[in-house]
Design a protein around this motif. Structure first.
Motif, PDB file in Angstrom:
ATOM      1  N   LYS A 132     -77.007  89.352  15.470  1.00  0.00           N
ATOM      2  CA  LYS A 132     -76.457  89.009  16.789  1.00  0.00           C
ATOM      3  C   LYS A 132     -77.392  88.002  17.443  1.00  0.00           C
ATOM      4  O   LYS A 132     -78.536  88.340  17.767  1.00  0.00           O
ATOM      5  N   ILE A 133     -76.900  86.798  17.611  1.00  0.00           N
ATOM      6  CA  ILE A 133     -77.717  85.742  18.207  1.00  0.00           C
ATOM      7  C   ILE A 133     -77.115  85.352  19.552  1.00  0.00           C
ATOM      8  O   ILE A 133     -75.955  84.966  19.621  1.00  0.00           O
ATOM      9  N   LYS A 134     -77.918  85.498  20.636  1.00  0.00           N
ATOM     10  CA  LYS A 134     -77.506  84.993  21.953  1.00  0.00           C
ATOM     11  C   LYS A 134     -78.434  83.843  22.262  1.00  0.00           C
ATOM     12  O   LYS A 134     -79.454  84.006  22.954  1.00  0.00           O
ATOM     13  N   ALA A 135     -78.171  82.727  21.675  1.00  0.00           N
ATOM     14  CA  ALA A 135     -79.110  81.617  21.784  1.00  0.00           C
ATOM     15  C   ALA A 135     -78.444  80.332  21.352  1.00  0.00           C
ATOM     16  O   ALA A 135     -77.466  80.349  20.602  1.00  0.00           O
ATOM     17  N   SER A 136     -78.995  79.208  21.826  1.00  0.00           N
ATOM     18  CA  SER A 136     -78.564  77.925  21.269  1.00  0.00           C
ATOM     19  C   SER A 136     -79.256  77.770  19.923  1.00  0.00           C
ATOM     20  O   SER A 136     -80.423  78.128  19.773  1.00  0.00           O
ATOM     21  N   VAL A 137     -78.512  77.267  18.962  1.00  0.00           N
ATOM     22  CA  VAL A 137     -79.003  77.235  17.578  1.00  0.00           C
ATOM     23  C   VAL A 137     -79.031  75.794  17.074  1.00  0.00           C
ATOM     24  O   VAL A 137     -78.064  75.055  17.263  1.00  0.00           O
ATOM     25  N   GLU A 138     -80.153  75.405  16.458  1.00  0.00           N
ATOM     26  CA  GLU A 138     -80.246  74.083  15.816  1.00  0.00           C
ATOM     27  C   GLU A 138     -80.857  74.258  14.432  1.00  0.00           C
ATOM     28  O   GLU A 138     -81.852  74.973  14.291  1.00  0.00           O
ATOM     29  N   ALA A 139     -80.263  73.589  13.433  1.00  0.00           N
ATOM     30  CA  ALA A 139     -80.794  73.684  12.068  1.00  0.00           C
ATOM     31  C   ALA A 139     -80.296  72.496  11.250  1.00  0.00           C
ATOM     32  O   ALA A 139     -79.406  71.759  11.694  1.00  0.00           O
ATOM     33  N   ALA A 140     -80.874  72.322  10.062  1.00  0.00           N
ATOM     34  CA  ALA A 140     -80.433  71.237   9.186  1.00  0.00           C
ATOM     35  C   ALA A 140     -79.107  71.607   8.515  1.00  0.00           C
ATOM     36  O   ALA A 140     -78.150  70.846   8.539  1.00  0.00           O
ATOM     37  N   ASN A 141     -79.055  72.768   7.904  1.00  0.00           N
ATOM     38  CA  ASN A 141     -77.833  73.309   7.298  1.00  0.00           C
ATOM     39  C   ASN A 141     -77.716  74.764   7.734  1.00  0.00           C
ATOM     40  O   ASN A 141     -78.739  75.390   8.023  1.00  0.00           O
ATOM     41  N   ALA A 142     -76.528  75.303   7.729  1.00  0.00           N
ATOM     42  CA  ALA A 142     -76.405  76.706   8.127  1.00  0.00           C
ATOM     43  C   ALA A 142     -75.231  77.393   7.450  1.00  0.00           C
ATOM     44  O   ALA A 142     -74.201  76.763   7.163  1.00  0.00           O
ATOM     45  N   ILE A 143     -75.451  78.673   7.190  1.00  0.00           N
ATOM     46  CA  ILE A 143     -74.359  79.552   6.757  1.00  0.00           C
ATOM     47  C   ILE A 143     -74.303  80.669   7.797  1.00  0.00           C
ATOM     48  O   ILE A 143     -75.308  81.337   8.038  1.00  0.00           O
ATOM     49  N   ILE A 144     -73.154  80.830   8.419  1.00  0.00           N
ATOM     50  CA  ILE A 144     -73.044  81.838   9.484  1.00  0.00           C
ATOM     51  C   ILE A 144     -72.048  82.911   9.064  1.00  0.00           C
ATOM     52  O   ILE A 144     -70.886  82.610   8.766  1.00  0.00           O
ATOM     53  N   ARG A 145     -72.521  84.151   9.044  1.00  0.00           N
ATOM     54  CA  ARG A 145     -71.636  85.291   8.759  1.00  0.00           C
ATOM     55  C   ARG A 145     -71.724  86.349   9.857  1.00  0.00           C
ATOM     56  O   ARG A 145     -71.030  87.347   9.803  1.00  0.00           O
ATOM     57  N   GLY A 146     -72.617  86.123  10.833  1.00  0.00           N
ATOM     58  CA  GLY A 146     -72.797  87.086  11.924  1.00  0.00           C
ATOM     59  C   GLY A 146     -72.254  86.534  13.236  1.00  0.00           C
ATOM     60  O   GLY A 146     -71.445  85.617  13.237  1.00  0.00           O
ATOM     61  N   GLN A 147     -72.755  87.101  14.353  1.00  0.00           N
ATOM     62  CA  GLN A 147     -72.262  86.699  15.677  1.00  0.00           C
ATOM     63  C   GLN A 147     -73.237  85.738  16.351  1.00  0.00           C
ATOM     64  O   GLN A 147     -74.438  85.992  16.348  1.00  0.00           O
ATOM     65  N   ILE A 148     -72.689  84.699  16.947  1.00  0.00           N
ATOM     66  CA  ILE A 148     -73.523  83.767  17.730  1.00  0.00           C
ATOM     67  C   ILE A 148     -72.840  83.536  19.072  1.00  0.00           C
ATOM     68  O   ILE A 148     -71.657  83.180  19.123  1.00  0.00           O
ATOM     69  N   LYS A 149     -73.610  83.739  20.168  1.00  0.00           N
ATOM     70  CA  LYS A 149     -73.129  83.365  21.509  1.00  0.00           C
ATOM     71  C   LYS A 149     -74.039  82.255  21.984  1.00  0.00           C
ATOM     72  O   LYS A 149     -75.184  82.506  22.383  1.00  0.00           O
ATOM     73  N   GLY A 150     -73.573  81.045  21.889  1.00  0.00           N
ATOM     74  CA  GLY A 150     -74.406  79.903  22.269  1.00  0.00           C
ATOM     75  C   GLY A 150     -73.956  78.684  21.497  1.00  0.00           C
ATOM     76  O   GLY A 150     -73.166  78.785  20.562  1.00  0.00           O
ATOM     77  N   ASN A 151     -74.472  77.535  21.888  1.00  0.00           N
ATOM     78  CA  ASN A 151     -74.071  76.293  21.210  1.00  0.00           C
ATOM     79  C   ASN A 151     -74.772  76.153  19.871  1.00  0.00           C
ATOM     80  O   ASN A 151     -75.940  76.517  19.735  1.00  0.00           O
ATOM     81  N   VAL A 152     -74.057  75.610  18.900  1.00  0.00           N
ATOM     82  CA  VAL A 152     -74.594  75.485  17.543  1.00  0.00           C
ATOM     83  C   VAL A 152     -74.617  74.005  17.155  1.00  0.00           C
ATOM     84  O   VAL A 152     -73.567  73.349  17.158  1.00  0.00           O
ATOM     85  N   THR A 153     -75.788  73.481  16.859  1.00  0.00           N
ATOM     86  CA  THR A 153     -75.899  72.083  16.429  1.00  0.00           C
ATOM     87  C   THR A 153     -76.514  72.050  15.042  1.00  0.00           C
ATOM     88  O   THR A 153     -77.656  72.490  14.855  1.00  0.00           O
ATOM     89  N   ILE A 154     -75.762  71.577  14.082  1.00  0.00           N
ATOM     90  CA  ILE A 154     -76.223  71.534  12.689  1.00  0.00           C
ATOM     91  C   ILE A 154     -76.223  70.079  12.227  1.00  0.00           C
ATOM     92  O   ILE A 154     -75.214  69.380  12.375  1.00  0.00           O
ATOM     93  N   GLU A 182     -76.417  68.724   9.166  1.00  0.00           N
ATOM     94  CA  GLU A 182     -75.656  68.353   7.966  1.00  0.00           C
ATOM     95  C   GLU A 182     -74.439  69.265   7.776  1.00  0.00           C
ATOM     96  O   GLU A 182     -73.406  69.007   8.330  1.00  0.00           O
ATOM     97  N   ASN A 183     -74.615  70.314   6.996  1.00  0.00           N
ATOM     98  CA  ASN A 183     -73.471  71.150   6.605  1.00  0.00           C
ATOM     99  C   ASN A 183     -73.479  72.499   7.313  1.00  0.00           C
ATOM    100  O   ASN A 183     -74.515  73.154   7.394  1.00  0.00           O
ATOM    101  N   LEU A 184     -72.303  72.902   7.748  1.00  0.00           N
ATOM    102  CA  LEU A 184     -72.153  74.214   8.376  1.00  0.00           C
ATOM    103  C   LEU A 184     -71.049  74.977   7.653  1.00  0.00           C
ATOM    104  O   LEU A 184     -69.945  74.458   7.472  1.00  0.00           O
ATOM    105  N   GLU A 185     -71.390  76.206   7.248  1.00  0.00           N
ATOM    106  CA  GLU A 185     -70.402  77.051   6.578  1.00  0.00           C
ATOM    107  C   GLU A 185     -70.213  78.299   7.437  1.00  0.00           C
ATOM    108  O   GLU A 185     -71.180  79.005   7.694  1.00  0.00           O
TER     109      GLU A 185
END
Lengths: 271, 134
Positions: free
Chosen positions: B51-73, B75-78
């Motif tokens: 459970k992520i309540k945060a803005s997220v930044e990364a090079a690549n990401a695989i998301i299978r959980g919960q995110i409340k916040g803006n996501v900036t990737i 390259e690739n986002l799955e």
């Protein structure tokens, strides 16, 4: 030139056979040196200083992790231990008794292995951890439950009391074969890992009383590589197992000192 | 895209809660809770139950959980079928599995986003009203 520091308890008849075989091996290999017995009132810092002045380049702890920890702390606190070219003397361990994480890490699991390591005398510079700017440790520091971790810009808190925090410099959990941790637990990378583990319940009574297999009793859940960590607790002082048991006031500042210690390592070292 | 298991350097386990600005240079695996912000130059993997309540930044990401916040990737986002993202998403390449929940703007373009603020939705030009027309 060698100096051997024997812990006081090695004089007990329980260890006489191991100490005798050790003496024999050292004589056979011609690596006899100055022998110093560490009594309760012994001034280890003065002995280490004295040995360094008389030209001793290898300080050997004969005993367990606590013995090696005492010698390591005296050596690192000695004036002039660090020169421009690096550490001026090396630390080695000859294992007698239980609790041998330091010896195992250096590839000196048994007395014959440790003597062979001393004979070959291959040295490596490794990082050491420093607690509250005072106590050094080589392998890992284990903290009691109910602590939290403070990093530069964030804190890590544990959600239950079943978990324990370890700050690891070396590969004490024997995880190099596990692909998930191949980049971690290197004592020469200038970092250490804050590891949060869950203690696994003993499967049977044999496992409950087993002295070996330290790593199999824990399941690693979190890993935070860092150079500086603050351990926070509600208690004013906590008991920390950092090679040997230490009572420390909180918050405990843990920092890594890169390539600070020179150690004699064997072929089976755990780096 | 594949993020190998052996590449994880930081593991935020299921028993752990991180508060504050988490910054890393390496790969990060999240199984627990994160509040604040999460930034990494490496790859990010958010597992089921995280459970992520945060803005997220990364090079690549695989998301299978919960995110409340803006996501900036970069390259690739799955986004996996168990994922739930409440916030704006900005990335170059995205793949969304059936069943994933996304509640926010989604900006996918191969353009350089180094200077663009996190997950800012594109400005949409309003059509001219009848009165304004000549």
């Amino acid at each position: 030139m060698f100096a051997y520091f024997l812990d006081d308890w090695t004089a007990h008849k329980r260890y006489s056979r191991e100490v005798d075989s050790l003496d024999l091996l050292l004589t056979q290999h011609g690596i006899i040196g100055r022998r110093i017995r560490l009594g309760r009132l012994h001034d280890l810092d003065a002995s280490v200083r004295d040995c360094a002045v008389s030209g001793v380049k290898t300080f050997v702890a004969i005993g367990n992790d606590a013995t090696a920890s005492k010698l390591l702390n005296s050596l690192l606190k000695m004036d002039g231990y660090q020169s421009d070219k690096g550490p001026t003397a090396a630390l080695a361990v000859l294992p007698i008794g239980d609790e041998q994480k330091i010896a195992a890490c250096l590839g000196s699991n048994t007395v014959p292995e440790a003597v062979q390591t001393l004979v070959e005398h291959r040295t490596e510079s490794i990082d050491v951890g420093k607690l509250n700017n005072r106590h050094y440790f080589m392998t890992m520091a284990t903290f009691p439950p109910k602590v939290s971790l403070g990093f530069l810009s964030y804190t890590v808190s544990l959600m239950d009391d079943e978990h324990q925090v370890h700050i690891c410099n070396t590969n004490v959990f024997n995880l190099k074969s596990d692909v998930r941790y191949q980049k971690s637990f290197n004592p020469q990378d200038g970092m250490f890992e804050a590891v949060i583990t869950r203690r696994l319940p003993a499967a049977d009574w044999k496992q409950l009383f087993a002295k070996e297999k330290f790593s199999s009793n824990f399941q690693i859940e979190s890993v935070f590589p860092h150079q500086r960590i603050t351990v926070l607790s509600r208690e004013k002082t906590i008991s920390v197992m950092a090679d040997a048991e230490k009572q420390l006031s909180t918050p405990v500042e843990v920092e890594v000192e890169p390539q600070k210690l020179l150690v004699v390592v064997g072929a089976k070292n755990n780096f | 895209m594949r993020i190998e298991e052996g590449e994880n350097e930081t593991i935020i386990g299921p028993s752990v809660k991180v508060d504050g600005d988490f910054i890393s240079d390496g790969n990060v695996l999240v199984q627990g809770m994160v509040n604040g912000s999460l930034r990494t130059k490496g790859n990010l993997r958010v597992e089921v139950g995280a459970k992520i309540k945060a803005s997220v930044e990364a090079a690549n990401a695989i998301i299978r959980g919960q995110i409340k916040g803006n996501v900036t990737i970069q390259e690739n986002l799955e986004i996996g079928e168990t994922a739930a993202v409440e916030g704006d998403i900005a990335t170059k390449v995205i793949s969304v599995a059936p069943g994933a929940v996304i509640n926010g703007h989604c900006l996918v373009s191969p353009a350089e986003r180094g200077n663009r603020p996190a997950a800012e939705p594109a400005v949409v030009q309003k059509p001219a009203s009848d009165r304004e027309r000549p």
